[in-house]
Design a protein around this motif. Structure first.
Motif, mmCIF file in Angstrom:
data_model
loop_
_atom_site.group_PDB
_atom_site.id
_atom_site.type_symbol
_atom_site.label_atom_id
_atom_site.label_comp_id
_atom_site.label_asym_id
_atom_site.label_seq_id
_atom_site.Cartn_x
_atom_site.Cartn_y
_atom_site.Cartn_z
ATOM 1 N N SER A 272 0.824 -1.210 0.000
ATOM 2 C CA SER A 272 0.000 0.000 0.000
ATOM 3 C C SER A 272 0.861 1.264 0.000
ATOM 4 C CB SER A 272 -0.928 0.003 1.219
ATOM 5 O OG SER A 272 -1.834 -1.085 1.154
ATOM 6 N N VAL B 85 0.808 4.488 -2.719
ATOM 7 C CA VAL B 85 0.751 5.914 -2.390
ATOM 8 C C VAL B 85 1.914 6.666 -3.052
ATOM 9 C CG1 VAL B 85 0.921 7.586 -0.514
ATOM 10 C CG2 VAL B 85 -0.495 5.547 -0.234
ATOM 11 N N VAL C 142 -6.780 2.053 2.363
ATOM 12 C CA VAL C 142 -5.807 2.792 1.554
ATOM 13 C C VAL C 142 -6.141 2.677 0.074
ATOM 14 C CG1 VAL C 142 -3.381 2.923 0.852
ATOM 15 C CG2 VAL C 142 -3.965 2.560 3.254
ATOM 16 N N HIS C 143 -6.421 1.466 -0.371
ATOM 17 C CA HIS C 143 -6.708 1.231 -1.782
ATOM 18 C C HIS C 143 -7.966 1.982 -2.212
ATOM 19 C CE1 HIS C 143 -7.693 -1.044 -5.478
ATOM 20 N NE2 HIS C 143 -6.396 -1.218 -5.548
ATOM 21 N N VAL D 24 -7.167 5.804 -2.378
ATOM 22 C CA VAL D 24 -6.368 6.137 -3.559
ATOM 23 C C VAL D 24 -7.233 6.079 -4.817
ATOM 24 C CG1 VAL D 24 -4.456 5.380 -5.030
ATOM 25 C CG2 VAL D 24 -4.182 5.410 -2.545
#
Length: 249
Positions: free
Chosen positions: A117, A121, A182-183, A186
């Motif tokens: 992850s 980023v 996180v995915h 994003v």
């Protein structure tokens, strides 16, 4: 692609060798070969050209090599296969390697999360993506990182192969949940074109964000399902019997 093909051939050779000794499930070989085929497809010149010309193609490539293919490769249980197919001394050496400090660190969920992850980023919120489109070397290194970090994350989360530091199911679920957050963030920021350092047309950003969001959800759901199935009490996936000489002392 030659490296991917060589790895797939080596796996098949080891599978044949293991089958002649103690047996090796065909579905494990099929899963690994399918994963390698997906990596080869995604990195093939036509697909790579599509990914270069259209950011939605880049998103599809990323999804295949960093999320879908790694799960299939992990289902092939390559570490277990090596422990069964290698000669006695080599299997002992691999068993010892699995217990070294670097492997212990890499096999922790937090490190696997940071590499997978965290790499995502860095790719989209720094100039790394632009550099990858301008430099063939950076382009190659990004792809290598995506494949290896995706495999490491899936390997740590699923937990089928022997590991020197197998985290609890709760820890792995929390780690997977963090990766999903996180995915998803994003993907949505890409869709909105906010804060990302990706200079591509809005239509392509929206298509890529949608693909990464929904495709990522499916891949992560499958990852969670496999992990929970493998974590059932008394469950032993086919192919998990390892020669005694290769087991941790």
């Amino acid at each position: 692609m030659l490296v991917v093909g060589a790895v797939a051939v080596a796996y098949v050779v080891c599978a044949v060798r293991a089958e002649s000794r103690q047996g090796w499930p065909l579905r494990r070989t099929s899963a690994f070969v399918a994963g390698a085929a997906l990596v080869a497809l995604a990195l093939s010149p036509p697909f790579d050209a599509f990914a270069h010309d259209d950011f939605s193609g880049h998103a599809a490539q990323h999804l295949l090599i960093a999320m879908v293919a790694p799960l299939l490769l992990v289902l092939g249980m390559p570490v277990t296969l090596l422990l069964r197919a290698l000669p006695h001394a080599a299997a002992r050496g691999l068993g010892s390697l699995l217990n070294t400090a670097p492997v212990r660190v890499l096999s922790t969920p937090l490190v696997a999360l940071l590499l997978s992850s965290g790499g995502l980023v860095l790719l989209y919120f720094t100039d790394l993506y632009r550099w990858s489109t301008e430099s063939p070397t950076v382009h190659l290194l990004v792809h290598v990182h995506l494949v290896l970090s995706g495999f490491l994350f899936a390997w740590v989360i699923v937990g089928l192969d022997p590991s020197p530091h197998r985290a609890s199911v709760r820890t792995r679920l929390i780690t997977l949940a963090a990766a999903i957050v996180v995915h998803s963030a994003v993907s949505q920021l890409l869709y909105a074109g906010l804060w990302v350092r990706v200079d591509e047309p809005t239509r392509q950003l929206q298509a890529a964000g949608s693909l990464m969001y929904f495709g990522g959800d499916i891949a992560e759901l499958l990852l969670a399902l496999v992990m929970l199935l493998a974590a059932r009490p008394g469950y032993r996936p086919a192919g998990t019997r390892v020669p005694a000489t290769a087991r941790r002392r």
